[in-house]
Write a protein that holds these residues in place. Sequence first.
Motif, mmCIF file in Angstrom:
data_model
loop_
_atom_site.group_PDB
_atom_site.id
_atom_site.type_symbol
_atom_site.label_atom_id
_atom_site.label_comp_id
_atom_site.label_asym_id
_atom_site.label_seq_id
_atom_site.Cartn_x
_atom_site.Cartn_y
_atom_site.Cartn_z
ATOM 1 N N LEU A 184 33.227 33.930 48.131
ATOM 2 C CA LEU A 184 34.217 32.930 47.747
ATOM 3 C C LEU A 184 35.211 33.489 46.729
ATOM 4 O O LEU A 184 36.422 33.281 46.843
ATOM 5 C CB LEU A 184 33.512 31.703 47.162
ATOM 6 C CG LEU A 184 34.409 30.574 46.643
ATOM 7 C CD1 LEU A 184 35.224 29.967 47.781
ATOM 8 C CD2 LEU A 184 33.577 29.504 45.947
ATOM 9 N N GLY A 185 34.703 34.229 45.746
ATOM 10 C CA GLY A 185 35.559 34.721 44.681
ATOM 11 C C GLY A 185 36.441 35.889 45.080
ATOM 12 O O GLY A 185 37.624 35.943 44.701
ATOM 13 N N ILE A 186 35.899 36.816 45.839
ATOM 14 C CA ILE A 186 36.673 37.987 46.262
ATOM 15 C C ILE A 186 37.626 37.643 47.391
ATOM 16 O O ILE A 186 38.793 38.068 47.413
ATOM 17 C CB ILE A 186 35.733 39.130 46.706
ATOM 18 C CG1 ILE A 186 34.848 39.602 45.537
ATOM 19 C CG2 ILE A 186 36.531 40.294 47.288
ATOM 20 C CD1 ILE A 186 35.591 40.279 44.417
ATOM 21 N N GLY A 187 37.161 36.876 48.360
ATOM 22 C CA GLY A 187 37.973 36.605 49.541
ATOM 23 C C GLY A 187 38.808 35.347 49.456
ATOM 24 O O GLY A 187 39.841 35.239 50.118
ATOM 25 N N GLY A 188 38.355 34.371 48.663
ATOM 26 C CA GLY A 188 39.061 33.097 48.599
ATOM 27 C C GLY A 188 38.503 32.080 49.580
ATOM 28 O O GLY A 188 37.646 32.387 50.415
ATOM 29 N N VAL A 189 38.989 30.863 49.465
ATOM 30 C CA VAL A 189 38.475 29.747 50.259
ATOM 31 C C VAL A 189 38.657 29.977 51.752
ATOM 32 O O VAL A 189 37.736 29.767 52.547
ATOM 33 C CB VAL A 189 39.158 28.434 49.829
ATOM 34 C CG1 VAL A 189 38.842 27.314 50.817
ATOM 35 C CG2 VAL A 189 38.711 28.042 48.423
ATOM 36 N N ASP A 190 39.843 30.386 52.169
ATOM 37 C CA ASP A 190 40.106 30.569 53.602
ATOM 38 C C ASP A 190 39.218 31.668 54.181
ATOM 39 O O ASP A 190 38.707 31.536 55.310
ATOM 40 C CB ASP A 190 41.580 30.905 53.847
ATOM 41 C CG ASP A 190 42.499 29.720 53.607
ATOM 42 O OD1 ASP A 190 41.991 28.573 53.598
ATOM 43 O OD2 ASP A 190 43.708 29.935 53.422
ATOM 44 N N PHE A 191 39.025 32.738 53.423
ATOM 45 C CA PHE A 191 38.172 33.826 53.905
ATOM 46 C C PHE A 191 36.724 33.358 54.005
ATOM 47 O O PHE A 191 36.036 33.663 54.994
ATOM 48 C CB PHE A 191 38.270 35.032 52.978
ATOM 49 C CG PHE A 191 37.396 36.186 53.403
ATOM 50 C CD1 PHE A 191 37.784 37.024 54.436
ATOM 51 C CD2 PHE A 191 36.169 36.414 52.793
ATOM 52 C CE1 PHE A 191 36.974 38.079 54.853
ATOM 53 C CE2 PHE A 191 35.348 37.463 53.193
ATOM 54 C CZ PHE A 191 35.749 38.301 54.224
#
Length: 418
Positions: free
Chosen positions: A201-208
């Motif tokens: 979640l933190g590295i890739g973000g919500v969409d990832f």
Amino acid sequence: MKPFSKALVSAIALATAVTAAPLKADPKAEVLHYWTSGGEAKAVKALQEAFAARGGEWVDAPVAGGGGDAQAAVLRARVLAGDPPAAVQIKGPNIQEWAEAGALADLSNVAASQNWDAVLPDAIQNIVKYEGNYVAVPVNVHRVDWIWANPEVLAKVGASVPTTWDEFNATADKLLAAGIIPLAHGGQPWQDATVFETVVLGIGGVDFYRKALVELDMDALGSDTMVKVFDQMRKMRGYVDPDFPGRDWNLATAMVMRGEAAMQIMGDWAKGEFAAAGKMPGKDYICASTPSENGYLLNSDSFAMFNVKGDDLIAGQNLLAELILGTEFQETFNLFKGSIPARTDVSRGAFDDCAIKSMDDMVSAADGGTLLGSMAHEIAQAGAVRGAFIDIATAHFNSDMSSQEAVEKLVKAIKLAQ
């Protein structure tokens, strides 16, 4: 989702469909659950007492152990025998599987009369609805992506709770240099997976996160971003102490409490350990979300109502559904459990600062489309797919496997698991 056995589907098909006509019978319900200790047992007792106060006959059917695995075996056997319990504690995709098999009762009348659509976020409705109809009742919301920190320990290196992963790494390096364990962690597969999904979640973000862990998009799973996730997990491995293998999560929480470690990444059930020790949020410990762009990973327990015969049992199901999502029980249960109410209109007066932050963040995430189901805790994925994620995450964390190799193994494992 993997289909149920033909025998199980056939057994379900033989059950009499439940209708939600007005009923005069005294309500009765056999309740199958695995909340057998501590605050959970107190919460179940509170529901039992509320049910009895409304004239209901409660038949308690607890199954201890296995985090629900033992109960799942009992449930399948009961359904195969044509004798399902009236109400069963299950969650996530398991609800959808039982509904798809035709095993669950329609709670639409109760939901309409109690206006559930107005008080439940869409992300939670999606968990407990099947083809637009309610088939289960959410009890709570646990937030998974929490950092629990000891402020006195962080102060020793002049640090505060990190808000980015770069800050996390810099703070952890300072702690290591000072001879302090940066991250209290229990080396059990589900705990490894809990850390892993917060890093996704933190590295890739919500969409990832949504593409990789919810939609199982192969491009996302095999991407450079996922390589970076495993790179961060490798750093995390260097921030735990050598004695972490096999440690229970509550023992890791105790390390933070005693000042032996600075931080722990764990769901808000960890708060119960601080509360039991008489610790106060904001003073003795700090609760903060793991670094992300307003993401929120939820774990939610529910009770599903199975197709049963008899007006008394159907009346019992309707009464249970009404009570479980009622504001009084939502407050009582979640104060015992350390979680927050599934409904958004419960009074906040009795809840602590961490719970209130979680409530605010959940509403904000729901409004912004960043409220996501936890993979590690069987909301985004269950069964073989969840198992594949956990297997690779823990194998990488506990070996010298490269990030690229981990990504390649993950893609293969998810393809096989679907």
